[in-house]
Enzyme design. Structure first.
Site, short mmCIF file in Angstrom:
data_model
loop_
_atom_site.label_atom_id
_atom_site.label_comp_id
_atom_site.label_asym_id
_atom_site.label_seq_id
_atom_site.Cartn_x
_atom_site.Cartn_y
_atom_site.Cartn_z
N LYS A 14 0.83 -1.21 0.00
CA LYS A 14 0.00 0.00 0.00
C LYS A 14 0.86 1.26 0.00
O LYS A 14 0.61 2.20 -0.75
CB LYS A 14 -0.93 0.04 1.23
CG LYS A 14 -1.92 -1.10 1.33
CD LYS A 14 -2.87 -0.93 2.51
CE LYS A 14 -2.21 -0.93 3.88
NZ LYS A 14 -1.63 -2.22 4.27
N ARG A 89 -9.18 0.67 9.43
CA ARG A 89 -8.80 -0.72 9.69
C ARG A 89 -9.88 -1.47 10.46
O ARG A 89 -9.72 -2.66 10.71
CB ARG A 89 -7.51 -0.75 10.51
CG ARG A 89 -6.24 -0.98 9.69
CD ARG A 89 -5.10 -0.88 10.67
NE ARG A 89 -3.88 -1.56 10.38
CZ ARG A 89 -2.83 -0.98 9.80
NH1 ARG A 89 -2.89 0.24 9.36
NH2 ARG A 89 -1.72 -1.66 9.68
N ARG A 128 12.24 -7.15 6.01
CA ARG A 128 12.42 -5.69 6.07
C ARG A 128 13.44 -5.28 7.12
O ARG A 128 13.45 -5.79 8.23
CB ARG A 128 11.07 -5.05 6.42
CG ARG A 128 10.48 -4.48 5.20
CD ARG A 128 9.33 -3.56 5.24
NE ARG A 128 8.42 -3.43 6.33
CZ ARG A 128 7.14 -3.09 6.14
NH1 ARG A 128 6.68 -2.91 4.93
NH2 ARG A 128 6.35 -2.93 7.15
N ARG A 161 12.45 -3.78 12.63
CA ARG A 161 11.46 -3.10 13.47
C ARG A 161 10.76 -4.14 14.34
O ARG A 161 10.50 -5.25 13.88
CB ARG A 161 10.42 -2.43 12.57
CG ARG A 161 10.53 -0.93 12.50
CD ARG A 161 9.67 -0.34 11.41
NE ARG A 161 8.30 -0.86 11.35
CZ ARG A 161 7.44 -0.56 10.39
NH1 ARG A 161 7.77 0.26 9.42
NH2 ARG A 161 6.22 -1.07 10.38
N ARG A 172 -0.24 -9.62 13.41
CA ARG A 172 -0.79 -8.53 12.60
C ARG A 172 -1.68 -9.08 11.49
O ARG A 172 -2.72 -8.49 11.16
CB ARG A 172 0.34 -7.68 11.98
CG ARG A 172 1.03 -6.79 12.98
CD ARG A 172 2.32 -6.22 12.44
NE ARG A 172 2.12 -5.19 11.44
CZ ARG A 172 3.07 -4.76 10.59
NH1 ARG A 172 4.27 -5.31 10.63
NH2 ARG A 172 2.81 -3.82 9.74
#
Ligand code: AMP
Length: 218
Positions: A14, A89, A128, A161, A172
């Site tokens: 996104k 969300r 990531r 992270r 998540r």
């Protein structure tokens, strides 16, 4: 005027697509995740409250994010349109957004729903790495830094992270399935949904998004 929502699970792309749409339409991206991360970094009262939710992969309470978006939409640069990335969300957030926009005599034009399979999302997210000093983002497989664990731009030591760790990511994704995926039917029912395959090159996906929002409403 283009008022867009980008909908989809974490890691679907996104943010990347929003950045291209900004250039195309000259309208701002509103990423609640980015705004919250900035608040965490600056240790604002909101950031301090949000950090625990974010680190564990849970959603920050609706009232907090609704407040952020309401304030942001009132800024003059949103007058020409906006791209919401990572908001709404939950159904409660979507209902609140409708009310805020109705109060401004505005509405959503298109909801672009991006999808890719779960194994691919995991691959993208767990790889990531971020530079805590300058904010640059890398990927061990798709966009590796020139020297391992060091930022190309500022030589800062790269980190994973907290919310990119595997256990957090699985959480998540569950949170997405339970709380956010119902928005696909929600916006489908309003005739606003455009479904786009999130697998492919960044440019090909951008082209699919553009043709989906230029197509006549179904
Ligand atoms: P993102 O960068 O969009 O994946 O967001 C990172 C984290 O910020 C999420 O895992 C949530 O903890 C929080 N967050 C971002 N946007 C929202 C939202 N609309 N509602 C609740 N929490 C959010």
């Amino acid at each position: 005027m283009t008022n867009l929502i980008l909908l989809g699970p974490p890691g679907v792309g996104k943010g990347t697509q929003a950045k291209l749409l900004i250039e195309k339409f000259g309208i701002p991206q509103i990423s609640t995740g980015d705004i919250l991360r900035a608040a965490v970094k600056e240790l604002t009262p909101m950031g301090v409250k949000a950090k625990g939710f974010m680190d564990s992969g849970a959603l920050v309470p609706d009232a907090v994010v609704i407040g952020i978006v309401e304030e942001r939409l009132a800024q003059p640069d949103c007058g020409k349109g906006f791209i919401l990335d990572g908001f709404p969300r939950t159904v409660a957030q979507a209902d609140a957004l409708d009310q805020v926009l109705a109060g401004m005599r505005r509405g959503i034009d298109h909801v672009v729903s991006l999808a890719v399979e779960k194994a691919e999302l995991l691959r993208r997210l767990t790889g990531r790495r971020a530079c805590p000093k300058c904010g640059a983002v890398y990927h061990v497989e798709f966009a590796p830094p020139k020297s391992a664990d060091r930022c190309d731009a500022c030589s800062g030591e790269l980190i994973q992270r907290e919310d990119d760790k595997e256990a957090t990511i699985l959480h998540r994704l569950t949170v997405y399935d339970e709380q956010t995926a119902p928005l696909i039917a929600y916006y489908g029912g309003k005739g606003l949904l455009r479904s786009v395959d999130g697998l492919g090159t960044v440019d090909a996906i951008q082209a699919s998004i553009l043709s989906s929002i230029e197509a006549p409403t179904r």
